[in-house]
Write an enzyme that holds these catalytic residues in place. Structure first.
Site, PDB file in Angstrom:
ATOM      1  N   GLU A  27       0.875  -1.175   0.000  1.00  0.00           N
ATOM      2  CA  GLU A  27       0.000   0.000   0.000  1.00  0.00           C
ATOM      3  C   GLU A  27       0.911   1.223   0.000  1.00  0.00           C
ATOM      4  OE1 GLU A  27      -2.922  -0.395  -0.626  1.00  0.00           O
ATOM      5  OE2 GLU A  27      -3.302  -2.469  -0.056  1.00  0.00           O
ATOM      6  N   CYS A  42      -1.800   9.260   2.577  1.00  0.00           N
ATOM      7  CA  CYS A  42      -1.420   8.693   1.278  1.00  0.00           C
ATOM      8  C   CYS A  42      -2.487   8.914   0.209  1.00  0.00           C
ATOM      9  CB  CYS A  42      -1.114   7.197   1.411  1.00  0.00           C
ATOM     10  SG  CYS A  42      -2.476   6.205   2.083  1.00  0.00           S
TER      11      CYS A  42
END
Length: 466
Positions: A210, A244
C-alpha cells in the site's frame, strides 16, 4: 526474544490451531475492540505527543472510529466469508463436489507507517485476525509514544504467540521484511516498498504493498466551487496533508484558476482562523519531513512558481513550531519537485488545462495514483475518468472517504501499490483460496484411462470437442 524466535513461536501456535472457528475469531476481534476502546484516550494523547500537535478529535475520527467500524463489519460478515464457495462441475466430472475453502495463511508480517499509526496497525491486523492468522507488527520508529500504547493495547488482547509487536530503526525493518512470513503487508513509500518486495522475494513471500503517489483532484468547468471546496480542503488538511490518499494537486480550467485560489483560501480560513496555537491544525511529524516540505517550496520559488501561503492570522510560523501553513503553488513546471514528488504535506499545486482531453492525458502520462478525485456533475465526464484513467480508488465529488468504506477494497495499482485489503478483499488476501475436489467410491474417470481408442473415448471426445 529475537524476531525469528517470535516467528517460530507463532508458527508453533498456528500449527496447534490451524483453523480457528468463527467464534474464536470473533472473540479475538471483540478482545481487540475492548482493548482499543479502553486505551483510546491514551492513544490520542500519544499521537499528539509524537506529532507535537494533533487534535484528539482528528485521531478519534480518522483512526479509532474506522478501526472500531472495521471490527464490527468483519464480525458481521465473517460467517458468510468463511463458508466454502461451491463451484460448477461439468457432467463428465460427476459424481463429485468442487468447492473453494478459505484457509488461514499462518503468520502475517505487517509493516506500519508513521502517518496514521493506529489505523495502519489495526486495519491490516483486523483482516489478518478475521482470516484466522497470527501476526507480527513492525511499528514506525517515528511514533515512539504511540507505539508504547499500541503495545499495551495488543498485550491486553493477545498473547505474544498470537500478536507480537516489533520496534526499531530502519535496520530492524529491513530484517523484519527478510523473515519468511506467509504474507507481508507493507504501507509506506514506493521507494521503501521496492526494498520490502526485494527482501520478500528471497523467501517467495507474497506481498501487499500500500504505497502512495500523486493523487489528482479534477475540477471541471461548471461545478460550483461553493458546493465542493470544503470537501477538497477537508481532504488536504486532514493530518496536515500527511495522508497517502490526500489530494496531491488540483487540475482546473485555466479560466477558473484565480477562482479556485480564492475559494480554497476562504474555505481554509473559515476552518482554521489561526494556525500556530490552534490544536485542530496538525503539525508535521518530525524535523526531517518539515525540512523536506520547506525544500519543496524553496525549489518551486527558485524555478519560477508563484507560491501563495494561507495564513489567516498572519502568524510567524518560522520558529517554535513544526506546523506549516498551507501553500498553493501556481505557474508550475514539470521540473519542480512539487510536480514530480508526492507532497505528503499542506502544499497543493494548481495545474490548469484548456480541455478535458488534456486532463485525461495528463493523468495517464504519469504513474498511476492511489486515489483520484473528480468534482463534476457531468455524467459523461465522470464516466470518461472512470473508464479512461487508472487509480487505486476514485471518489466523485468527495475526497478521502472511499478509504473509510469497509465494503470497498483499498489498494493501489502500479507505482501506488499492489493487492488489496479491507473487508472481503482483506479476508481473501490473507487466506489461501484452496481448490477442493471430493469424490466417493464410484470412479467415472476410469472410463478415460488407457488403453485409448475405445468406444467410450470416442463418445467422450464427441461430447467435449464440439
Amino acid at each position: 526474544m529475537n524476531m525469528q524466535q517470535r516467528l517460530d513461536l507463532q508458527r508453533k501456535a498456528y500449527r496447534a490451531m490451524p483453523m480457528p472457528t468463527k467464534k474464536q475469531r470473533i472473540d479475538h476481534l471483540n478482545g481487540l475492540k475492548t482493548a482499543l476502546l479502553k486505551h483510546s484516550d491514551d492513544l490520542a494523547d500519544a499521537v499528539n505527543q509524537d506529532f507535537s500537535c494533533r487534535s484528539k478529535d482528528e485521531t478519534i475520527i480518522a483512526e479509532v472510529i474506522p478501526a472500531v467500524n472495521a471490527i464490527k463489519y468483519t464480525i458481521k460478515q465473517l460467517g458468510q466469508w468463511m463458508k466454502p464457495s461451491k463451484r460448477h462441475l461439468d457432467l463428465a466430472m460427476q459424481p463429485a463436489k468442487a468447492y473453494v475453502m478459505y484457509q488461514p495463511l499462518g503468520v502475517v508480517g505487517i509493516i506500519v507507517p508513521w502517518n496514521y499509526p493506529i489505523a495502519m496497525t489495526l486495519q491490516p491486523l483486523i483482516c489478518a485476525l478475521g482470516a484466522g492468522n497470527r501476526a507480527m507488527l513492525k511499528l514506525s520508529e517515528f511514533t515512539p509514544q504511540t507505539n508504547e500504547v499500541l503495545r499495551a493495547v495488543l498485550a491486553d488482547a493477545f498473547a505474544e504467540d498470537h500478536v507480537a509487536v516489533v520496534t526499531g530503526e530502519a535496520d530492524v525493518a529491513a530484517a523484519f521484511s527478510s523473515l519468511p512470513f506467509d504474507h507481508i503487508l507493507f504501507t509506506g513509500s514506493s521507494s521503501v516498498g521496492k526494498h520490502v518486495m526485494r527482501a520478500a522475494a528471497e523467501n517467495l513471500t507474497p506481498v501487499t504493498l500500500e504505497l502512495g503517489g500523486k493523487s489528482p483532484t479534477i475540477i471541471d468547468d461548471k461545478v460550483p466551487l461553493a458546493d465542493v471546496m470544503n470537501r477538497i480542503v477537508f481532504g488536504k488538511t486532514m493530518n496536515a496533508g500527511q495522508t497517502c490518499t490526500a489530494p496531491d494537486y488540483i487540475l482546473c480550467p485555466a479560466s477558473r484558476r484565480d477562482e479556485v485560489v480564492e475559494h480554497y483560501t476562504k474555505t481554509f480560513s473559515a476552518m482554521f482562523p489561526t494556525l500556530k496555537e490552534n490544536g485542530d491544525y496538525t503539525s508535521i511529524v518530525n524535523d526531517r519531513q518539515y525540512n523536506r516540505l520547506l525544500g519543496v517550496l524553496d525549489d518551486a520559488r527558485e524555478k519560477g512558481a508563484t507560491v501563495i501561503p494561507i495564513n489567516p492570522a498572519n502568524e510567524d510560523m518560522s520558529s517554535g513550531t513544526r506546523k506549516i501553513a498551507p501553500h498553493l503553488v501556481v505557474d508550475t513546471t514539470d521540473e519542480m519537485k512539487v510536480v514530480q514528488e508526492e507532497i505528503f504535506g499542506p502544499i497543493i499545486p494548481i495545474i490548469t488545462y484548456d480541455s478535458f482531453d488534456e486532463v485525461i492525458d495528463y493523468i495517464n502520462d504519469r504513474p498511476r495514483p492511489l486515489a483520484l478525485y473528480l468534482f463534476s456533475y457531468d455524467r459523461e465526464k465522470q464516466q470518461r475518468v472512470l473508464e479512461e484513467t487508472h487509480a487505486g480508488g476514485v471518489s466523485i465529488n468527495e475526497t478521502l472517504l472511499q478509504a473509510a468504506i469497509d465494503s470497498l477494497p483499498f489498494g493501489g495499482i502500479g507505482n501506488s501499490g499492489m493487492g488489496h485489503y479491507h473487508g472481503w478483499e482483506g479476508f481473501e488476501t490473507l487466506s489461501k483460496t484452496k481448490s477442493v475436489l471430493t469424490k466417493g467410491k464410484f470412479n467415472a474417470a476410469k472410463s478415460v484411462y488407457a488403453p485409448y481408442g475405445q468406444t467410450f473415448h470416442k463418445i467422450f471426445y464427441w461430447l467435449n470437442l464440439r
